[in-house]
Motif scaffolding. Structure first.
Motif, PDB file in Angstrom:
ATOM      1  N   MET A   1     -11.931  12.856  10.193  1.00 13.74           N
ATOM      2  CA  MET A   1     -10.510  12.133   9.293  1.00 13.74           C
ATOM      3  C   MET A   1     -10.463  11.241   8.965  1.00 13.74           C
ATOM      4  SD  MET A   1     -10.795  15.966   8.646  1.00 13.74           S
ATOM      5  CE  MET A   1     -11.997  16.314   9.323  1.00 13.74           C
ATOM      6  N   ALA A   2      -9.709  10.995   7.762  1.00  9.81           N
ATOM      7  CA  ALA A   2      -9.182   9.847   7.051  1.00  9.81           C
ATOM      8  C   ALA A   2      -7.885  10.233   7.275  1.00  9.81           C
ATOM      9  CB  ALA A   2     -10.009   9.529   5.619  1.00  9.81           C
ATOM     10  N   ALA A   3      -7.272   9.041   7.347  1.00  4.44           N
ATOM     11  CA  ALA A   3      -5.404   8.660   7.392  1.00  4.44           C
ATOM     12  C   ALA A   3      -5.090   8.249   6.358  1.00  4.44           C
ATOM     13  CB  ALA A   3      -4.996   8.912   9.283  1.00  4.44           C
ATOM     14  N   LEU A   4      -4.203   7.616   5.758  1.00  4.86           N
ATOM     15  CA  LEU A   4      -2.623   6.786   5.759  1.00  4.86           C
ATOM     16  C   LEU A   4      -1.394   7.279   6.308  1.00  4.86           C
ATOM     17  CD1 LEU A   4      -4.566   7.880   1.805  1.00  4.86           C
ATOM     18  CD2 LEU A   4      -5.055   5.269   3.490  1.00  4.86           C
ATOM     19  N   ASP A   5      -1.318   5.886   5.992  1.00  2.00           N
ATOM     20  CA  ASP A   5       0.668   5.626   6.670  1.00  2.00           C
ATOM     21  C   ASP A   5       0.933   4.770   5.865  1.00  2.00           C
ATOM     22  OD1 ASP A   5       2.438   5.630   7.528  1.00  2.00           O
ATOM     23  OD2 ASP A   5       2.070   4.570   9.525  1.00  2.00           O
ATOM     24  N   VAL A   6       1.582   5.564   4.710  1.00  3.39           N
ATOM     25  CA  VAL A   6       2.457   4.588   3.139  1.00  3.39           C
ATOM     26  C   VAL A   6       3.667   4.219   3.604  1.00  3.39           C
ATOM     27  CG1 VAL A   6       3.236   4.456   1.110  1.00  3.39           C
ATOM     28  CG2 VAL A   6       0.942   5.479   1.626  1.00  3.39           C
ATOM     29  N   ALA A  40      -7.390  -0.071   8.487  1.00  2.00           N
ATOM     30  CA  ALA A  40      -7.283  -0.595   6.742  1.00  2.00           C
ATOM     31  C   ALA A  40      -6.177  -1.218   6.494  1.00  2.00           C
ATOM     32  CB  ALA A  40      -8.338  -0.164   6.270  1.00  2.00           C
ATOM     33  N   LEU A  41      -5.953  -2.154   6.479  1.00  6.10           N
ATOM     34  CA  LEU A  41      -4.000  -2.607   6.359  1.00  6.10           C
ATOM     35  C   LEU A  41      -4.224  -3.289   4.802  1.00  6.10           C
ATOM     36  CD1 LEU A  41      -1.342  -1.981   7.627  1.00  6.10           C
ATOM     37  CD2 LEU A  41      -2.219  -4.104   8.716  1.00  6.10           C
ATOM     38  N   ARG A  42      -3.345  -2.724   4.337  1.00  6.27           N
ATOM     39  CA  ARG A  42      -2.677  -4.260   3.304  1.00  6.27           C
ATOM     40  C   ARG A  42      -0.719  -4.190   2.919  1.00  6.27           C
ATOM     41  NH1 ARG A  42      -7.373  -4.812   3.483  1.00  6.27           N
ATOM     42  NH2 ARG A  42      -8.684  -4.549   1.469  1.00  6.27           N
ATOM     43  N   PRO A  43       0.057  -5.366   2.824  1.00  8.48           N
ATOM     44  CA  PRO A  43       1.045  -4.988   2.832  1.00  8.48           C
ATOM     45  C   PRO A  43       1.458  -4.113   1.683  1.00  8.48           C
ATOM     46  CG  PRO A  43       0.134  -7.724   2.504  1.00  8.48           C
ATOM     47  CD  PRO A  43      -0.576  -6.514   2.810  1.00  8.48           C
ATOM     48  N   THR A  44       2.236  -3.290   1.636  1.00 12.13           N
ATOM     49  CA  THR A  44       3.385  -2.408   0.618  1.00 12.13           C
ATOM     50  C   THR A  44       3.907  -3.636  -0.386  1.00 12.13           C
ATOM     51  OG1 THR A  44       3.403  -0.873   1.934  1.00 12.13           O
ATOM     52  CG2 THR A  44       4.355  -0.828  -0.345  1.00 12.13           C
ATOM     53  N   LEU A  83      -1.114   1.518  -6.632  1.00 11.67           N
ATOM     54  CA  LEU A  83      -1.800   2.394  -7.166  1.00 11.67           C
ATOM     55  C   LEU A  83      -3.585   1.246  -6.601  1.00 11.67           C
ATOM     56  CD1 LEU A  83      -3.547   5.372  -6.921  1.00 11.67           C
ATOM     57  CD2 LEU A  83      -3.775   4.732  -9.963  1.00 11.67           C
ATOM     58  N   ALA A  84      -3.144   0.664  -7.194  1.00 11.19           N
ATOM     59  CA  ALA A  84      -3.827  -0.467  -6.181  1.00 11.19           C
ATOM     60  C   ALA A  84      -4.412  -1.203  -5.253  1.00 11.19           C
ATOM     61  CB  ALA A  84      -4.282  -1.710  -7.792  1.00 11.19           C
ATOM     62  N   THR A  85      -3.166  -1.533  -4.488  1.00  8.44           N
ATOM     63  CA  THR A  85      -3.270  -1.401  -3.408  1.00  8.44           C
ATOM     64  C   THR A  85      -3.331  -0.398  -2.141  1.00  8.44           C
ATOM     65  OG1 THR A  85      -1.386  -3.093  -3.389  1.00  8.44           O
ATOM     66  CG2 THR A  85      -1.615  -2.099  -1.504  1.00  8.44           C
ATOM     67  N   LEU A  86      -2.984   0.884  -3.085  1.00  8.76           N
ATOM     68  CA  LEU A  86      -3.908   1.757  -1.841  1.00  8.76           C
ATOM     69  C   LEU A  86      -5.627   2.255  -2.574  1.00  8.76           C
ATOM     70  CD1 LEU A  86      -2.496   5.085  -0.246  1.00  8.76           C
ATOM     71  CD2 LEU A  86      -2.474   6.119  -3.095  1.00  8.76           C
ATOM     72  N   ALA A  87      -5.778   2.075  -3.584  1.00  6.05           N
ATOM     73  CA  ALA A  87      -7.406   1.636  -3.567  1.00  6.05           C
ATOM     74  C   ALA A  87      -7.990   1.439  -2.712  1.00  6.05           C
ATOM     75  CB  ALA A  87      -7.960   1.773  -5.459  1.00  6.05           C
ATOM     76  N   GLU A  88      -7.437   0.255  -2.846  1.00  3.05           N
ATOM     77  CA  GLU A  88      -7.830  -1.171  -1.550  1.00  3.05           C
ATOM     78  C   GLU A  88      -8.797  -0.660  -0.096  1.00  3.05           C
ATOM     79  OE1 GLU A  88      -5.975  -5.014  -1.953  1.00  3.05           O
ATOM     80  OE2 GLU A  88      -6.442  -4.853  -3.614  1.00  3.05           O
ATOM     81  N   VAL A  89      -7.235  -0.458   0.113  1.00  4.27           N
ATOM     82  CA  VAL A  89      -7.097   0.612   1.977  1.00  4.27           C
ATOM     83  C   VAL A  89      -7.750   1.585   1.773  1.00  4.27           C
ATOM     84  CG1 VAL A  89      -5.607   1.447   3.228  1.00  4.27           C
ATOM     85  CG2 VAL A  89      -4.600   0.059   1.894  1.00  4.27           C
ATOM     86  N   LEU A  90      -7.884   2.665   0.714  1.00  3.07           N
ATOM     87  CA  LEU A  90      -9.293   3.807   0.886  1.00  3.07           C
ATOM     88  C   LEU A  90     -10.421   3.526   0.736  1.00  3.07           C
ATOM     89  CD1 LEU A  90      -7.869   6.445  -1.201  1.00  3.07           C
ATOM     90  CD2 LEU A  90      -8.614   6.302   1.357  1.00  3.07           C
ATOM     91  N   GLY A  91     -10.956   1.765  -0.598  1.00  9.24           N
ATOM     92  CA  GLY A  91     -11.752   1.559  -0.359  1.00  9.24           C
ATOM     93  C   GLY A  91     -12.878   0.810   0.687  1.00  9.24           C
ATOM     94  N   LEU A  93     -11.788   1.554   3.830  1.00 12.06           N
ATOM     95  CA  LEU A  93     -13.041   3.498   4.469  1.00 12.06           C
ATOM     96  C   LEU A  93     -14.328   3.457   3.933  1.00 12.06           C
ATOM     97  CD1 LEU A  93      -8.997   4.765   5.154  1.00 12.06           C
ATOM     98  CD2 LEU A  93     -10.467   3.170   6.587  1.00 12.06           C
ATOM     99  N   GLN A  94     -13.891   3.504   3.081  1.00 12.94           N
ATOM    100  CA  GLN A  94     -14.735   4.300   1.758  1.00 12.94           C
ATOM    101  C   GLN A  94     -16.611   2.774   2.274  1.00 12.94           C
ATOM    102  OE1 GLN A  94     -12.962   4.739  -1.484  1.00 12.94           O
ATOM    103  NE2 GLN A  94     -13.211   6.843  -1.720  1.00 12.94           N
ATOM    104  N   SER A  95     -16.264   2.236   2.747  1.00 15.01           N
ATOM    105  CA  SER A  95     -17.583   0.531   3.200  1.00 15.01           C
ATOM    106  C   SER A  95     -17.901   1.108   4.514  1.00 15.01           C
ATOM    107  CB  SER A  95     -17.037  -0.273   2.383  1.00 15.01           C
ATOM    108  OG  SER A  95     -15.516  -0.563   3.359  1.00 15.01           O
TER     109      SER A  95
END
Length: 320
Positions: free
Chosen positions: A1-6, A26-30, A40-48, A50-52
């Protein structure tokens, strides 16, 4: 499963095995003070990120644990500590960014409760409060062995219970909230107001205050004592209201260790005075900062296994 913690400080992502093991992070500063586009771009980076990985094709659902308030039914978030998101359709956007995978949204502290019940400090508990103490303060409830999230997913949002008289407005617009005393930024503000100064070359953070408290700095100790008293008042109120017998404290502030937990346990004895509330115990989160990620994965797992929602109990979802 994939998980995000915002959260208000970071957006974390992970790929998690069906037994709760974290396989990829994967981790990025909010960018909490930025607008919706940057967030949204930061969220996309984190998912990206994981997708890689080669593991991504095995992902069948995404769980999102977000600081709140959330509206789990609508799939939107309006975090008090992320002003750039108001009624932001995070479920829809994560679904789009993940290539159409099903997505389930829960509050971050509800996710923590799920994670700790699945494979953490609440494994054997039936009635517990799980608190995230970080940039903000949130709570998730385990009642009669079931995760209780409420109609919109905000049940247990203990950070905005008023526990003291204050003329200063909380970020939520109320006064005297637990979050005003116990969040990381609040601890730092209190310490600074009492004359504490960060060590030369360091930023003024709750972590720095905790270091000074361990070195017996009086202002730092007082700041953590105020936080502990507010948390104890909230835990005791919950124990009196719902007869919980366990409170689990996680998040970045909980990593302060004894400088938080020793006064917290002492103050709880002052507040939890009725016989059915006095047995309530305080424990640190066993999963530390990973509790929200693991719990979000449990929410995703419930989708994959077509389990009824709210999940009950979490461990059933991984054994059937």
């Amino acid at each position: 499963m994939a998980a995000l913690d915002v959260g208000g400080t970071k957006i974390a992502g992970a790929l998690i095995a069906p037994d709760g093991r974290i396989l990829k992070r994967a981790l990025r500063p909010t960018p909490a003070k930025e607008d919706e586009t940057v967030l949204l771009a930061t969220l996309a980076e984190v998912l990206g990120e994981l997708q890689s990985t080669p593991l991504w094709p095995e992902v069948r659902a995404v769980g999102v644990g977000s600081t709140g308030p959330v509206d789990a039914a609508a799939g939107t978030v309006s975090p008090v500590n992320i002003p750039g998101w108001r009624s932001f359709p995070i479920t829809k956007e994560v679904g789009r960014l993940s290539g159409g995978l099903p997505v389930r949204l829960v509050g971050d502290a509800v996710a923590m409760a799920m994670g700790e019940h699945w494979c953490g400090a609440a494994r054997e508990a039936s009635n517990a409060l799980c608190m995230v103490v970080s940039t903000g303060v949130g709570g998730g409830l385990l009642i009669d062995g079931r995760i209780h999230s409420g109609p919109t997913g905000n049940a247990g949002h203990i950070g905005h219970i008023s526990v003291e008289i204050s003329e200063t407005l909380c970020v939520c617009g109320a006064r005297g909230c637990i979050e005003q005393a116990a969040s990381g930024p609040a601890i730092t503000r209190t310490a600074l107001a009492l004359g504490w100064k960060p060590p030369q070359g360091e930023e003024a953070t709750a972590q720095a205050v905790a270091t000074s408290a361990r070195q017996r700095n009086k202002a730092a100790i007082a700041a953590f004592d105020r936080a502990a008293r507010a948390l104890a008042a909230g835990v005791a109120a919950t124990a009196h209201l719902l007869e919980i017998n366990l409170a689990i404290i996680g998040g970045g502030v909980a990593e302060a260790g004894a400088v938080l937990f020793e006064p917290l346990r002492a103050h709880l004895q002052e507040y939890a005075t009725l016989p059915f509330a006095t047995p309530c115990q305080i424990r640190p989160a066993a999963l530390s900062r990973d509790a929200g990620l693991v719990g979000a994965a449990a929410a995703a797992l419930a989708i994959d296994q077509e389990r009824p929602w709210p999940l009950s109990p979490v461990r059933e979802a991984v054994t059937r």
